[in-house]
Enzyme design. Structure first.
Site, mmCIF file in Angstrom:
data_model
loop_
_atom_site.group_PDB
_atom_site.id
_atom_site.type_symbol
_atom_site.label_atom_id
_atom_site.label_comp_id
_atom_site.label_asym_id
_atom_site.label_seq_id
_atom_site.Cartn_x
_atom_site.Cartn_y
_atom_site.Cartn_z
ATOM 1 N N TRP A 149 101.972 42.481 51.368
ATOM 2 C CA TRP A 149 103.390 42.167 51.131
ATOM 3 C C TRP A 149 103.662 40.697 51.412
ATOM 4 O O TRP A 149 103.777 40.287 52.570
ATOM 5 C CB TRP A 149 104.275 43.048 52.021
ATOM 6 C CG TRP A 149 104.149 44.504 51.689
ATOM 7 C CD1 TRP A 149 104.800 45.149 50.690
ATOM 8 C CD2 TRP A 149 103.317 45.479 52.336
ATOM 9 N NE1 TRP A 149 104.430 46.477 50.675
ATOM 10 C CE2 TRP A 149 103.529 46.703 51.657
ATOM 11 C CE3 TRP A 149 102.409 45.445 53.405
ATOM 12 C CZ2 TRP A 149 102.869 47.878 52.031
ATOM 13 C CZ3 TRP A 149 101.760 46.602 53.770
ATOM 14 C CH2 TRP A 149 101.985 47.810 53.084
ATOM 15 N N HIS A 168 109.801 46.139 51.052
ATOM 16 C CA HIS A 168 109.810 47.482 50.488
ATOM 17 C C HIS A 168 110.952 48.271 51.127
ATOM 18 O O HIS A 168 111.615 47.775 52.047
ATOM 19 C CB HIS A 168 108.452 48.190 50.687
ATOM 20 C CG HIS A 168 107.892 48.118 52.082
ATOM 21 N ND1 HIS A 168 106.671 48.637 52.433
ATOM 22 C CD2 HIS A 168 108.406 47.600 53.238
ATOM 23 C CE1 HIS A 168 106.448 48.425 53.716
ATOM 24 N NE2 HIS A 168 107.479 47.813 54.229
ATOM 25 N N ARG A 194 109.772 39.967 47.251
ATOM 26 C CA ARG A 194 108.385 39.535 47.485
ATOM 27 C C ARG A 194 108.266 38.055 47.149
ATOM 28 O O ARG A 194 108.771 37.612 46.109
ATOM 29 C CB ARG A 194 107.399 40.311 46.606
ATOM 30 C CG ARG A 194 107.399 41.819 46.841
ATOM 31 C CD ARG A 194 106.370 42.286 47.831
ATOM 32 N NE ARG A 194 106.573 43.711 48.115
ATOM 33 C CZ ARG A 194 105.873 44.699 47.570
ATOM 34 N NH1 ARG A 194 104.891 44.426 46.753
ATOM 35 N NH2 ARG A 194 106.140 45.951 47.872
ATOM 36 N N GLN A 208 113.250 49.440 44.579
ATOM 37 C CA GLN A 208 112.379 50.577 44.889
ATOM 38 C C GLN A 208 113.231 51.793 45.232
ATOM 39 O O GLN A 208 114.409 51.669 45.570
ATOM 40 C CB GLN A 208 111.515 50.270 46.105
ATOM 41 C CG GLN A 208 110.388 49.285 45.839
ATOM 42 C CD GLN A 208 109.414 49.200 47.010
ATOM 43 O OE1 GLN A 208 109.746 49.541 48.141
ATOM 44 N NE2 GLN A 208 108.208 48.738 46.736
ATOM 45 N N VAL A 251 100.731 55.941 56.026
ATOM 46 C CA VAL A 251 100.427 57.321 55.615
ATOM 47 C C VAL A 251 98.943 57.623 55.802
ATOM 48 O O VAL A 251 98.100 56.733 55.772
ATOM 49 C CB VAL A 251 100.825 57.596 54.143
ATOM 50 C CG1 VAL A 251 102.325 57.769 54.018
ATOM 51 C CG2 VAL A 251 100.301 56.514 53.219
ATOM 52 N N ALA A 294 105.812 60.934 52.435
ATOM 53 C CA ALA A 294 106.641 59.785 52.058
ATOM 54 C C ALA A 294 106.152 59.284 50.717
ATOM 55 O O ALA A 294 104.991 59.463 50.348
ATOM 56 C CB ALA A 294 106.520 58.685 53.103
HETATM 57 N N1 DAH Z 1 106.067 50.715 50.553
HETATM 58 C C1 DAH Z 1 104.977 50.700 49.612
HETATM 59 C C2 DAH Z 1 105.026 49.430 48.799
HETATM 60 O O1 DAH Z 1 106.055 48.862 48.655
HETATM 61 C C3 DAH Z 1 105.058 51.888 48.690
HETATM 62 C C4 DAH Z 1 104.782 53.155 49.428
HETATM 63 C C5 DAH Z 1 103.491 53.653 49.513
HETATM 64 C C6 DAH Z 1 105.803 53.838 50.029
HETATM 65 C C7 DAH Z 1 103.224 54.816 50.185
HETATM 66 C C8 DAH Z 1 105.571 55.019 50.729
HETATM 67 C C9 DAH Z 1 104.242 55.493 50.774
HETATM 68 O O2 DAH Z 1 106.526 55.709 51.315
HETATM 69 O O3 DAH Z 1 104.008 56.656 51.426
HETATM 70 O O4 DAH Z 1 104.027 49.015 48.306
#
Ligand code: DAH
Length: 326
Positions: A149, A168, A194, A208, A251, A294
């Site tokens: 990120w 995010h 970003r 998102q 996760v 998630a």
């Molecule tokens: N936050 C991640 C991103 O912006 C995307 C994401 C991946 C969100 C896995 C989640 C997850 O909740 O379980 O790249």
């Protein structure tokens, strides 16, 4: 003929005249020097008593003036050109109505679909603390995953907290769990940032939708059900999709979800997985009592797929030739 009846019919004749000839005919009929009906009355005055002369004479002369004025007015109107009429059968003028931006439409639709699946819709801050965007999501400062990120850091002149524009929507997972007990199911739509070079599929600002479901016995199979229902509603038909093993610090296990495009190509549309124990620890949930899944997806990308838009930058161009197509 009495004066009242004459007045009524004279006014009617003049009003109804459709052209100068008809006005002229009406003039001759009532005011003509030889045969005019009003002229005749005026001429007859000389044979009347002084009393009659006074009453009838005054009225008749007033009427003559009135009719002359009316005729003049009518002729002037014809001189001005044809009377404009209101044609009720003509198509109306199109009103310039505003409408929703394509991303707003997608956002609205996603909220509706998840609401109907019994999810709550919550929102969080765009200017975020480092702890919520990273640390509590199992991404401490030394973690190499921070490179995933590229971050806009924001100078904080009021406290020692390191601030950033959220990269995010995942920080809302932490905020929500800090403030609520399980079980729950939420989505978090919102704007993200970003610090990247832009191209057809990258913007420094995009949207998102985060999802989080936590309860005593939530599994990845539940996620599969939810996301299948979502795709079906969102695209309006059955969509082929697949899970690929992947890595996100918050996760375990983590997956990426691809959908099959009409051409047959697979396209990644979201990340997901089972909430990591360290995240539960950070929000003081007991990992022995709860588990959850998630997911996070790019709203822009979903809009691009759905509408066949080739370049993400079009959404933010402000170009009406683009936005008006939706
Ligand atoms: N936050 C991640 C991103 O912006 C995307 C994401 C991946 C969100 C896995 C989640 C997850 O909740 O379980 O790249």
């Amino acid at each position: 003929m009495d004066l009242t009846a004459l007045k009524a019919s004279a006014i009617q004749d003049i009003e109804r005249a459709n052209n100068t000839q008809e006005v002229e005919a009406a003039r001759v009929k009532y005011l003509g020097r030889k045969e005019g009906e009003l002229t005749a009355i005026l001429r007859g005055l000389k044979d009347m008593t002084p009393e009659e002369k006074r009453t009838l004479g005054t009225a008749a002369n007033e009427l003559r003036q009135e009719l002359e004025a009316l005729i003049e007015k009518k002729l002037a109107a014809f001189a001005r050109g044809p009377r404009t009429r209101f044609d009720v059968t003509k198509p109306g003028k199109k009103l310039a109505l505003g409408h929703a931006h394509p991303l707003t439409k997608i956002d609205t639709q996603i909220r509706e679909i998840f609401s109907s699946l019994n999810f709550s819709v919550v929102e969080g801050p765009e200017l975020e603390e480092e702890r919520y965007n990273f640390d509590a999501l199992n991404i401490p400062g030394w973690h190499p995953a921070r490179d995933m990120w590229d971050t806009f850091w924001v100078k904080n002149e009021v406290s020692a907290k390191r601030m950033l524009m959220r990269t995010h929507t995942s920080p809302m997972q932490v905020r929500y769990m800090e403030a609520h007990k399980a079980p729950f199911q939420i989505i978090v739509p919102g704007r993200t940032f970003r610090y990247e070079a832009t191209d057809a599929s990258h913007e420094i600002n995009f949207y998102q939708v985060e999802g989080l479901v936590v309860g005593p016995d939530v599994t990845l199979a539940n996620f599969k059900f939810v996301i299948e229902a979502f795709f079906k509603r969102f695209f309006g038909s059955e969509v082929e999709f697949r899970f690929r093993p992947s890595y996100f610090p918050f996760v375990e296990p983590g997956v990426e979800v691809d959908i099959r495009l009409p051409g047959g190509r697979w396209l990644e549309v979201m990340g997901a997985g089972m909430v990591h124990r360290n995240v539960f620890d950070a929000v003081k949930y007991d990992f022995r009592n709860v588990q959850g899944f998630a997911f996070g997806m790019g709203l822009d990308r979903l809009a691009m797929i759905k509408y066949g838009i080739p370049d993400i930058r079009l959404f933010y161009s402000g170009d009406l030739r683009f936005t008006k197509q939706f």
